[in-house]
Design a protein around this motif. Sequence first.
Motif, PDB file in Angstrom:
ATOM      1  N   GLY A 132     -15.896  15.839   6.744  1.00 29.53           N
ATOM      2  CA  GLY A 132     -15.704  14.467   7.210  1.00 29.53           C
ATOM      3  C   GLY A 132     -15.213  13.507   6.149  1.00 29.53           C
ATOM      4  O   GLY A 132     -15.249  12.287   6.361  1.00 29.53           O
ATOM      5  N   THR A 133     -14.738  14.037   5.033  1.00 27.96           N
ATOM      6  CA  THR A 133     -14.280  13.163   3.947  1.00 27.96           C
ATOM      7  C   THR A 133     -13.182  12.219   4.410  1.00 27.96           C
ATOM      8  O   THR A 133     -13.237  11.004   4.167  1.00 27.96           O
ATOM      9  N   ALA A 134     -12.157  12.752   5.060  1.00 25.00           N
ATOM     10  CA  ALA A 134     -11.026  11.920   5.468  1.00 25.00           C
ATOM     11  C   ALA A 134     -11.461  10.836   6.449  1.00 25.00           C
ATOM     12  O   ALA A 134     -11.024   9.677   6.353  1.00 25.00           O
ATOM     13  N   ASP A 135     -12.335  11.184   7.401  1.00 22.19           N
ATOM     14  CA  ASP A 135     -12.820  10.183   8.363  1.00 22.19           C
ATOM     15  C   ASP A 135     -13.595   9.080   7.652  1.00 22.19           C
ATOM     16  O   ASP A 135     -13.496   7.905   8.008  1.00 22.19           O
ATOM     17  N   MET A 136     -14.389   9.443   6.647  1.00 24.78           N
ATOM     18  CA  MET A 136     -15.131   8.447   5.872  1.00 24.78           C
ATOM     19  C   MET A 136     -14.185   7.476   5.184  1.00 24.78           C
ATOM     20  O   MET A 136     -14.382   6.258   5.213  1.00 24.78           O
ATOM     21  N   VAL A 137     -13.138   7.999   4.569  1.00 31.25           N
ATOM     22  CA  VAL A 137     -12.182   7.136   3.880  1.00 31.25           C
ATOM     23  C   VAL A 137     -11.531   6.180   4.875  1.00 31.25           C
ATOM     24  O   VAL A 137     -11.431   4.965   4.625  1.00 31.25           O
ATOM     25  N   ALA A 138     -11.079   6.708   6.009  1.00 31.49           N
ATOM     26  CA  ALA A 138     -10.415   5.866   7.005  1.00 31.49           C
ATOM     27  C   ALA A 138     -11.343   4.790   7.546  1.00 31.49           C
ATOM     28  O   ALA A 138     -10.919   3.647   7.777  1.00 31.49           O
ATOM     29  N   ARG A 139     -12.608   5.131   7.730  1.00 35.18           N
ATOM     30  CA  ARG A 139     -13.574   4.194   8.322  1.00 35.18           C
ATOM     31  C   ARG A 139     -14.043   3.146   7.320  1.00 35.18           C
ATOM     32  O   ARG A 139     -14.114   1.953   7.636  1.00 35.18           O
ATOM     33  N   GLU A 140     -14.357   3.571   6.093  1.00 36.16           N
ATOM     34  CA  GLU A 140     -15.001   2.676   5.141  1.00 36.16           C
ATOM     35  C   GLU A 140     -14.051   2.011   4.159  1.00 36.16           C
ATOM     36  O   GLU A 140     -14.399   0.997   3.541  1.00 36.16           O
ATOM     37  N   PHE A 141     -12.852   2.559   4.006  1.00 35.88           N
ATOM     38  CA  PHE A 141     -11.902   2.013   3.032  1.00 35.88           C
ATOM     39  C   PHE A 141     -10.526   1.880   3.689  1.00 35.88           C
ATOM     40  O   PHE A 141      -9.583   2.591   3.329  1.00 35.88           O
ATOM     41  N   PRO A 142     -10.395   0.979   4.649  1.00 38.24           N
ATOM     42  CA  PRO A 142      -9.134   0.863   5.398  1.00 38.24           C
ATOM     43  C   PRO A 142      -7.952   0.429   4.535  1.00 38.24           C
ATOM     44  O   PRO A 142      -6.803   0.642   4.934  1.00 38.24           O
ATOM     45  N   GLY A 143      -8.204  -0.147   3.370  1.00 36.58           N
ATOM     46  CA  GLY A 143      -7.122  -0.558   2.489  1.00 36.58           C
ATOM     47  C   GLY A 143      -6.546   0.564   1.649  1.00 36.58           C
ATOM     48  O   GLY A 143      -5.541   0.365   0.955  1.00 36.58           O
ATOM     49  N   VAL A 144      -7.164   1.731   1.713  1.00 36.15           N
ATOM     50  CA  VAL A 144      -6.706   2.889   0.936  1.00 36.15           C
ATOM     51  C   VAL A 144      -5.691   3.675   1.753  1.00 36.15           C
ATOM     52  O   VAL A 144      -5.893   3.909   2.952  1.00 36.15           O
ATOM     53  N   ARG A 145      -4.616   4.090   1.120  1.00 39.76           N
ATOM     54  CA  ARG A 145      -3.622   4.929   1.806  1.00 39.76           C
ATOM     55  C   ARG A 145      -4.135   6.370   1.809  1.00 39.76           C
ATOM     56  O   ARG A 145      -4.347   6.969   0.747  1.00 39.76           O
ATOM     57  N   LEU A 146      -4.334   6.920   3.000  1.00 43.22           N
ATOM     58  CA  LEU A 146      -4.952   8.230   3.155  1.00 43.22           C
ATOM     59  C   LEU A 146      -3.932   9.265   3.606  1.00 43.22           C
ATOM     60  O   LEU A 146      -3.155   9.033   4.533  1.00 43.22           O
ATOM     61  N   PHE A 147      -3.969  10.426   2.940  1.00 43.68           N
ATOM     62  CA  PHE A 147      -3.158  11.578   3.344  1.00 43.68           C
ATOM     63  C   PHE A 147      -4.118  12.674   3.804  1.00 43.68           C
ATOM     64  O   PHE A 147      -4.916  13.176   3.007  1.00 43.68           O
ATOM     65  N   ARG A 148      -4.042  13.032   5.072  1.00 38.65           N
ATOM     66  CA  ARG A 148      -4.873  14.108   5.617  1.00 38.65           C
ATOM     67  C   ARG A 148      -4.074  15.416   5.537  1.00 38.65           C
ATOM     68  O   ARG A 148      -3.268  15.713   6.426  1.00 38.65           O
ATOM     69  N   LEU A 149      -4.302  16.172   4.494  1.00 35.96           N
ATOM     70  CA  LEU A 149      -3.555  17.410   4.320  1.00 35.96           C
ATOM     71  C   LEU A 149      -4.227  18.522   5.135  1.00 35.96           C
ATOM     72  O   LEU A 149      -5.451  18.644   5.132  1.00 35.96           O
ATOM     73  N   PRO A 150      -3.450  19.354   5.821  1.00 36.40           N
ATOM     74  CA  PRO A 150      -4.033  20.372   6.698  1.00 36.40           C
ATOM     75  C   PRO A 150      -4.677  21.528   5.962  1.00 36.40           C
ATOM     76  O   PRO A 150      -5.420  22.309   6.551  1.00 36.40           O
ATOM     77  N   GLU A 151      -4.375  21.678   4.658  1.00 37.58           N
ATOM     78  CA  GLU A 151      -4.956  22.755   3.869  1.00 37.58           C
ATOM     79  C   GLU A 151      -5.150  22.280   2.443  1.00 37.58           C
ATOM     80  O   GLU A 151      -4.683  21.206   2.065  1.00 37.58           O
TER      81      GLU A 151
END
Length: 296
Positions: A43-62
């Motif tokens: 759930g790392t990526a979901d945490m970043v998206a939820r708690e740090f919306p100002g951060v640019r997130l890359f969800r890599l599939p692997e």
Amino acid sequence: MARISVVIITCNRRAQLRETLRHMTSLPDAAPIFVADNGSADGTADMVAREFPGVRLFRLPENLGAVARNVAVEEVTTPYVAFCDDDTTWQPGAPTRAADVLDAHPGLGSVTGRCLVEPGLAEDPITPELRESPVPGPSWLPGPALLGIMAGLTAVRVRAFREVGGFSPRMWLGGEEELFALDLAARGWWMCWVEDVVIHHAPSKLRDPRHRRRLGIRNTLWTLLLRRPWPAVFRRGRDVLRSAPRDRATLAALGDVVRGLPWVLTRRRVVPAHVEHGLRLLEAPQRTSPARRYVG
């Protein structure tokens, strides 16, 4: 406008990344932050998206390892990028100081900072090796010349990063910086250590030290084969293997090296003579450095 961005790579370290992001997003430097999540299953990526919306997130599939940095840097628009791991935190003013140094020295490809290890904030064992680097450099360098970096402690000129193609996909992770640094040097970019760029490191317990050692030995030996003259390959390779435990992890690393020989030998490009001279000068301190022990 911002001069430096921060790129963080992570994998399955949600809690530690949360603390790192709380720190990094509170810095007065106001650097844009990019997080490349290497296919986390916690759930790392979901945490970043939820708690740090100002951060640019890359969800890599692997899990792309260090190549995740390449993915993020493709989107960076600032002239410099500070690499940060999920267990390292750049201290207030450090990104700005690194950008100032790079601004002042156009021939400088990277700046590596001083690492203090939490909780006691003792200097990382690699620090004396960097501070006392014997590598010859021009008089304009603002600190000791280097022929290697530690990614989580380093700010890099984006133009130089792209010029050498970033980190090698074949190296994946674990000593992947060695090849990158030699390619910077071969293209004429200087690297240096700057004491007042300070980064803290809180080493994560969520790692497999034997697997990391296997990768480190493999990548070190591959880099020797890719960039050093044959006498240096055998001399330095002997030192590396003497410092490693005689166990399955080391044997597996040697197997990896052998299987990779067809790739390595077709891409072998020996560094220029002046770079090799610096590498020769580094061999003695590396041989005795406590930070160069392949253990775990």
